[in-house]
Design an enzyme around this catalytic site. Sequence first.
Site, PDB file in Angstrom:
ATOM      1  N   GLY A 190       0.791  -1.223   0.000  1.00  0.00           N
ATOM      2  CA  GLY A 190       0.000   0.000   0.000  1.00  0.00           C
ATOM      3  C   GLY A 190       0.825   1.275   0.000  1.00  0.00           C
TER       4      GLY A 190
ATOM      5  N   HIS B  78       0.565   1.004 -13.260  1.00  0.00           N
ATOM      6  CA  HIS B  78       1.295  -0.189 -13.703  1.00  0.00           C
ATOM      7  C   HIS B  78       2.771   0.178 -13.897  1.00  0.00           C
ATOM      8  CE1 HIS B  78       1.761  -4.134 -15.531  1.00  0.00           C
ATOM      9  NE2 HIS B  78       2.526  -3.548 -16.440  1.00  0.00           N
TER      10      HIS B  78
ATOM     11  N   ASP C 163      -4.311  -4.715 -18.466  1.00  0.00           N
ATOM     12  CA  ASP C 163      -3.522  -3.477 -18.620  1.00  0.00           C
ATOM     13  C   ASP C 163      -3.643  -2.877 -20.022  1.00  0.00           C
ATOM     14  OD1 ASP C 163      -2.594  -3.766 -15.955  1.00  0.00           O
ATOM     15  OD2 ASP C 163      -1.069  -5.170 -16.637  1.00  0.00           O
TER      16      ASP C 163
HETATM   17  C1  GRF Z   1       3.010  -1.062  -7.705  1.00  0.00           C
HETATM   18  O1  GRF Z   1       4.269  -1.281  -8.251  1.00  0.00           O
HETATM   19  C2  GRF Z   1       1.997  -0.905  -8.806  1.00  0.00           C
HETATM   20  O2  GRF Z   1       2.541  -0.390  -9.973  1.00  0.00           O
HETATM   21  C3  GRF Z   1       1.519  -2.300  -9.046  1.00  0.00           C
HETATM   22  O3  GRF Z   1       1.514  -2.899  -7.767  1.00  0.00           O
HETATM   23  C4  GRF Z   1       2.494  -2.277  -6.943  1.00  0.00           C
HETATM   24  C5  GRF Z   1       1.814  -1.901  -5.657  1.00  0.00           C
HETATM   25  O4  GRF Z   1       2.721  -1.439  -4.693  1.00  0.00           O
HETATM   26  N1  GRF Z   1       0.235  -2.282  -9.699  1.00  0.00           N
HETATM   27  P1  GRF Z   1       2.193  -0.813  -3.334  1.00  0.00           P
HETATM   28  O5  GRF Z   1       1.332  -1.881  -2.642  1.00  0.00           O
HETATM   29  O6  GRF Z   1       1.405   0.407  -3.661  1.00  0.00           O
HETATM   30  O7  GRF Z   1       3.411  -0.517  -2.529  1.00  0.00           O
END
Ligand code: GRF
Length: 217
Positions: free
Chosen positions: A24, A120, A156
Site C-alpha cells: 500500500g 502499472h 492493462d
Molecule cells: C506497484 O508497483 C503498482 O505499480 C503495481 O503494484 C504495486 C503496488 O505497490 N500495480 P504498493 O502496494 O502500492 O506498494
Amino acid sequence: MRQDGDVEAEGETFRLVVLASGTGSNLQAILDRLHGRDGIEVVGVGSDRPGAKALDRAREAGVATGIFPRDDFANREDRDLAMADWIESLDADLVVLAGFMALLTPPFIARFRNRIINVHPSLLPLFPGLDAIGQALEAGAPETGVTVHFVDEGTDTGPVIAQQAIPIRSGVERAELEAEIHAIEHQLFPEAIGMVARGEVRIAEDYPGRVIIERGG
Ligand code: GRF
C-alpha cells in the site's frame, strides 16, 4: 464523475475508493498528497487480503475498510458483486487500483465503466501483466517507466492517462530499479487522480482508446 472545474469550488467532494492487496505504498502517497485536500477524500480502502498492510494504513488514516477474500465467496463474480455494492454504498466517484492483485470480473468493470484507474510499473503497452519490472529487465529494455490508465476488460489495456519513462542503467540491481519506479508512481499516480477529480481527463468519444487531457486555466 465530475465534469468541470475545481472540485472544492463546486462545494462537492470527489470520493475515492482504493483497492489494494499489499504494502500500500501507493495508497499512502494518495493519503498523503490528496486525502482531505481540494475536495478529494479517500472514503474507503478495500482488499482481498485480510493481512494487507494497506488496511493498516487506511485504519491509521481513519478511513473505512472492506475485506473481500476470494474464499469467502462462491466465485469471483459474487466477490466482485459484494465489493461493487460496498463501493456504491460509499458513493464513490472513482475506484483506484493501487496494487490490487485480484482480476476483476467484466460485470464489475462494466458497473464502473471509465471510473476505475490503475497504476502499472511499465510503459504500457510494453510489459503488461505480472512482474512488469522483471519482464523489462529480462528483455534488456533500455528504458521502462510507469503508466496510469483506465481499466477495461483486458490486462492493462485501457486508455492511458499519464506515463513517465526512466532509463534502465546497465547492471542496475532489481531492487534499485524497483525503488526508482515506486518513487515515480508515488508522484504520477496522485497527480493523475487529481486530474481526473478536477474533470480534466476524458475519453475521446470517437476514439475510445484515447484520453484527452484538458487542464484548467
Ligand atoms: C506497484 O508497483 C503498482 O505499480 C503495481 O503494484 C504495486 C503496488 O505497490 N500495480 P504498493 O502496494 O502500492 O506498494
